[in-house]
Design an enzyme around this catalytic site. Sequence first.
Site, short mmCIF file in Angstrom:
data_model
loop_
_atom_site.label_atom_id
_atom_site.label_comp_id
_atom_site.label_asym_id
_atom_site.label_seq_id
_atom_site.Cartn_x
_atom_site.Cartn_y
_atom_site.Cartn_z
N PHE A 1 -31.69 48.59 50.54
CA PHE A 1 -31.20 47.28 50.09
C PHE A 1 -30.39 46.56 51.17
O PHE A 1 -30.19 45.35 51.11
CB PHE A 1 -30.35 47.43 48.82
N LYS A 2 -29.94 47.29 52.19
CA LYS A 2 -29.17 46.68 53.27
C LYS A 2 -29.95 45.56 53.97
O LYS A 2 -29.36 44.71 54.63
CB LYS A 2 -28.76 47.72 54.31
N ASP A 3 -31.28 45.59 53.85
CA ASP A 3 -32.10 44.53 54.47
C ASP A 3 -31.72 43.14 53.95
O ASP A 3 -31.76 42.17 54.70
CB ASP A 3 -33.59 44.77 54.20
#
Length: 434
Positions: free
Chosen positions: A105-107
Amino acid sequence: MNFASTRTPDHSVALGAAINAGLAPDGGLYVPERLPQLGPDDFEGLTRPAAIAVKLLEPFFAGEPLAGALPEICDEALSFPLPLVATADPRLSVLELFHGPTAAFKDVGARFLAACLDRLDAEPPPTVMVATSGDTGSAVAAACAERRRLKVVVLYPRDGVSPRQEHQLTCWPERVLSLRVNGDFDQCQRLVKEAFLDRALAATMPMTSANSISVGRLLPQMVYYAAASLECWRATGQRANFVVPTGNLGNALAGIWSRRLGLPIGRIALATNANATIPRYLDTGRWAPGETIPTLASAMDVSNPSNMERLRHLFPGIEELAGQISAHAIDDVRIRDAIRRAHRRLDRAVCPHTATAYEVYRTLRETGDERWIMLATAHAAKFEGIVEPLIGTTVAPPPALTKLLERPTRRHDMEPDLDSLKRQLEAWRRFSRH
Ligand SMILES: *Cc1c(COP(=O)(O)O)cnc(C)c1O
């Protein structure tokens, strides 16, 4: 809108300056001066995450030179699906946040931050410094590698990352300097802080942080809470409860802000690994971060979550905070159980981080028809060494991950001290000038 430091409320700056600086000069974290009010009606007719993002983030960008570029920034950052997927359990849906370039999810936050930094006036733009325990560094490197103006320095611990994570940290063009530090994550983080405080270095190389203290990463993380809760609301007329795998509290804070804004969100439950500072605090009222314990959910190995400072700013009293969230610690034994159970009951391979959320859901679900959304923060194939033996089958990497794993890698080894870091930076600067 202006953003104020959590420590000096009358120190406030425009959003662009807050993004450029990372940390406030007094060491505090930037928070929006107020949270605008936006209910489901405000989003009528909007379904695409990028369109929801523009509506949601417009008030925060008001009066900001970047405001005109917001639709473009949202399109570029949210260029991959964020599907809400039903499961075999009718009360549980999974919000899959792992379809981006580095399968975590860091994207979302990293791509949004890079799109903003690339458009800020600073010339040259600040070099992005990031200490990582695995997923942040690769997401930031991937996001910045697409943009010719941006340079990134990634520091990661020698023994703290999975082989696939390491590949993702080191497969980039020369504008990304990948440094493998002979030390642990805390030492990497300390080195980055020392670099920021070194005046001589800052004079030759302006820097910014991409760690979860950056408000440029937090704001866009509200988008998937908005999109998923609106989808549930429109289909059922019910508020969705969320269960969130939690480390530094960045993801959870975005959920709490979203609910404050007026999105149809019910309960928010946090799942931590054995690093149980937050659940312990809610139980006992004592904030007592200990030594960080290494766990299977390594991206959540945080004992002193930096975003607690933002949460306290919003809810100063513990009773107030306890009325907003619940928090539950899941140790490695239960993480393993949950990975097996998710495979058996839901027919899903979940990563160890997502497994903590599944376990918390199981302890909280009640009879009745309350709906829960569990955030899947990374693809199981990133942690195949843990997941595959437990479920007895292989997990195919998603196409984006396969593509990265085919690229050649490059890294430099260094000792955990500032002089070594300075030597690496100097060599890199000389090299990249030619
Ligand atoms: C970073 C990370 C987390 C924790 O998110 P925070 O915002 O730090 O709470 C959870 N799962 C995965 C896979 C991560 O990479």
